[in-house]
Write a protein that holds these residues in place. Structure first.
Motif, PDB file in Angstrom:
ATOM      1  N   PHE B  64      49.986  -3.272 -50.427  1.00 50.91           N
ATOM      2  CA  PHE B  64      51.149  -3.084 -51.321  1.00 50.91           C
ATOM      3  C   PHE B  64      52.136  -2.125 -50.659  1.00 50.91           C
ATOM      4  N   PHE B  65      53.397  -2.538 -50.664  1.00 50.20           N
ATOM      5  CA  PHE B  65      54.425  -1.714 -50.012  1.00 50.20           C
ATOM      6  C   PHE B  65      55.302  -1.010 -51.053  1.00 50.20           C
ATOM      7  N   CYS B  66      55.722   0.179 -50.664  1.00 53.75           N
ATOM      8  CA  CYS B  66      56.745   0.912 -51.447  1.00 53.75           C
ATOM      9  C   CYS B  66      56.348   1.093 -52.918  1.00 53.75           C
ATOM     10  N   ILE B  67      55.182   1.664 -53.097  1.00 56.25           N
ATOM     11  CA  ILE B  67      54.708   1.924 -54.457  1.00 56.25           C
ATOM     12  C   ILE B  67      54.983   3.401 -54.795  1.00 56.25           C
ATOM     13  N   HIS B  68      55.657   3.614 -55.902  1.00 57.19           N
ATOM     14  CA  HIS B  68      55.944   4.996 -56.336  1.00 57.19           C
ATOM     15  C   HIS B  68      54.725   5.505 -57.121  1.00 57.19           C
ATOM     16  N   ILE B  77      56.314   8.102 -52.362  1.00 55.80           N
ATOM     17  CA  ILE B  77      56.507   6.651 -52.207  1.00 55.80           C
ATOM     18  C   ILE B  77      55.569   6.216 -51.093  1.00 55.80           C
ATOM     19  N   TYR B 100      61.247   5.743 -47.033  1.00 49.93           N
ATOM     20  CA  TYR B 100      61.773   4.987 -48.167  1.00 49.93           C
ATOM     21  C   TYR B 100      62.961   5.695 -48.826  1.00 49.93           C
ATOM     22  N   ASP B 101      62.972   7.030 -48.742  1.00 47.84           N
ATOM     23  CA  ASP B 101      64.122   7.747 -49.306  1.00 47.84           C
ATOM     24  C   ASP B 101      65.407   7.385 -48.565  1.00 47.84           C
ATOM     25  N   GLN B 104      66.414   4.100 -49.587  1.00 47.80           N
ATOM     26  CA  GLN B 104      66.973   4.155 -50.940  1.00 47.80           C
ATOM     27  C   GLN B 104      68.466   4.476 -50.916  1.00 47.80           C
TER      28      GLN B 104
END
Lengths: 165, 389
Positions: B64-68, B77, B100-101, B104
């Motif tokens: 799973f990618f980019c899970i907060h 993240i 990821y920031d 974003q």
């Protein structure tokens, strides 16, 4: 043991998916648009009948203008889906029927609810004619800002999932 | 830059957790989150609750990618890998928050820009639609008003031929004057509406600029005299005698400017000049200028006076529709030009614009000219273009 169901919230970016969840889970709203990347996951327990609760685990997916590009791992184990479009932006619903077709192909046999969000920003008469012109049948017309139909749509999903099980 | 990416992708922190099939954490390092052995994983975050059922499938690895994730007070993240083993499953959580920031921020700018563009397009479409409706309404309404007005004017003319006493004649004169004003206003409204709706098309024809100039000189000298004003004219000798353009619309622009000048000037003079700027093979740039010694226009009103229904001088509000300068602006825009203004309060104003007009290179027969209005004596019957400028 309490029933737990995974719901994915789908739709173009900026349609208000995160706001709908925030309104439903914490009864709050923010005018500031913050792009969702990846996925935020929250949970809320819904009472579908006296003494009968169901736990909704809401996957707030990153918005995309191409439904085909959604990571398949996000959809694994999905029990229900909510497809949101923005009634003020035709680009988010012009291809809605195609998007819904792809969604049902990716999520076969999964209850799907279609929601037109941001109804507080438009005239309902105009909106209905626009939706009719585009051959769109939405299950709910909601506003995360005012809370209109938000509780109802998730409650409807919970009931569908309970009956679907 | 490379070092930044190296840090994002290679030096990120990873937490390893082993969980049995009863959802109990068997062992965990505490690199990212405080996950204690013996506790239930699905109670730590709804993500784990919703993926636990996947372990029943035949797949061995889930990514799973980019899970907060927010556990206790730690928000990260992450990318999460679940690997099935005999005794349970291994959970590997990669902290890619920094990476990821930055993604974003890029996504934020991109999406905001796209949404803003979409909404602007929608807003413009709505405005255009409203403008079309408004213009269509004005067109129809003005046409409807014209018929009864024509009737009133005709009856007034007939009435004027009958026997009337002094008082009645005064009233009739007032009636005719009002009719005439109303007719001019309707004409202005129709003009501005035609310009706004894009229905007005320029008629490019060869015409005598010299004759047009003479006509204006004759007309406005008379009007100025009535108000005890001086009227000066200057036609640059280098200006070609014949040019190709929409004579009627150029005339309309100049009469609107001159009418305004006459209207607002109470003493001093009005001046009309046409000056040569530059020429190319068969094109010439000319400057048209109308100046007055009226009260002048404050700098802050320079833009607004060219809007429809705007009048600065409240004392003269009763005269005119307030559309004159808007018509000037619209017509010049159609001609690829722009009205400009210099003004000093207490001294007067200069309205000017440049026009790029074609002029013929060879002799041409007189019947090809647009001789729609001939108030000045015919000076020229056989026309030969004078290149001596």
């Amino acid at each position: 043991m309490q029933e737990s169901k995974k719901i994915v919230i789908l739709g173009h970016f900026g349609v208000g998916k995160t706001s709908l969840i925030r309104r439903f889970v914490s009864n709050s709203f923010s005018d500031n648009y913050k792009v969702t990347i990846g996925v935020h996951i929250t949970k809320k327990v819904v009472e579908i009948s006296v003494g009968k609760n169901i736990s909704l685990i809401l996957w707030d997916l990153e918005g995309t203008d191409d439904i085909k590009t959604i990571r398949s791992s996000y959809l694994l184990g999905t029990h229900g889906a909510v497809f949101v479009f923005d009634v003020t932006r035709p680009s988010t619903f012009q291809n809605l029927n195609d998007d819904l077709k792809i969604t049902t192909e990716k999520l076969p046999d999964v209850p799907l609810i279609v929601v037109g969000n941001k109804v507080d920003l438009v005239d309902l008469t105009d909106l209905n004619s626009i939706l009719k012109e585009n051959n769109i049948n939405s299950d709910f017309l909601s506003s995360a800002k005012t809370g209109e139909s938000v509780e109802e749509l998730f409650h409807k999903m919970a009931t569908l999932l309970h009956n679907h099980a | 830059m490379l070092e930044k990416y190296r840090r994002q992708y290679r030096d990120h922190k990873v937490q390893f957790i082993f969980v049995d099939y009863d959802d109990t954490i068997v062992e965990s390092d505490q690199t990212l989150f405080p996950l204690i052995a013996g506790s239930k994983l699905s109670e730590e975050h709804p993500f784990f609750e919703s993926v636990s059922s996947l372990l029943e499938s035949s797949d061995e690895v889930f990514k799973f990618f980019c899970i907060h994730l927010r556990i206790e007070k730690t928000s990260l993240i992450t990318d999460i890998t679940m690997i099935k083993k005999d005794e349970g499953f291994l959970l590997i959580i990669d902290d890619l928050s920094e990476h990821y920031d930055s993604y974003q921020s890029v996504a934020q700018s991109r999406n905001e820009s796209i949404i803003k563009t979409e909404l602007t397009v929608i807003k413009n479409q709505e405005l255009e639609e409203r403008e079309r409706f408004k213009n269509s309404f004005i067109q129809n309404f003005s046409h409807e008003l014209r018929s009864p007005l024509t009737g009133i004017m005709a009856i007034s003319d007939i009435l004027a031929t009958t026997s009337l006493n002094g008082e009645q004649r005064k009233m009739l004169d007032f009636l005719k004057h009002s009719n005439s004003n109303l007719s001019l206003m309707l004409e202005d409204i129709l003009n501005i509406s035609s310009i706004g709706s894009g229905r007005l098309e320029l008629q490019q024809k060869l015409f005598s600029l010299a004759k047009l100039f003479k006509l204006l000189e004759f007309t406005y000298k008379t009007k100025a005299k009535k108000k005890n004003l001086d009227f000066y004219c200057h036609l640059d000798e280098k200006v070609p005698e014949f040019v190709e353009g929409d004579r009627l619309r150029i005339y309309q622009v100049l009469t609107n400017l001159l009418d305004n000048a006459i209207k607002y000037t109470t003493k001093g003079n009005i001046k009309l000049s046409i000056v040569f700027n530059q020429k190319w093979a068969n094109k010439v740039s000319l400057r048209f200028e109308v100046s007055d010694t009226a009260n002048g226009i404050p700098q802050e009103s320079f833009d607004t006076i060219f809007e429809s229904f705007t009048q600065l001088n409240t004392e003269n509000k009763a005269n005119g529709s307030g559309l004159g300068l808007a018509i000037v602006k619209g017509l010049l825009k159609l001609m690829g030009s722009k009205i400009r203004l210099n003004s000093t309060v207490g001294e007067g104003s200069v309205f000017y614009f440049d026009l790029l007009l074609r002029f013929p290179l060879q002799t041409f027969p007189a019947e090809h000219m647009d001789n729609a209005s001939v108030f000045v004596p015919e000076r020229i019957k056989r026309i030969v273009i004078n290149f001596a400028f």
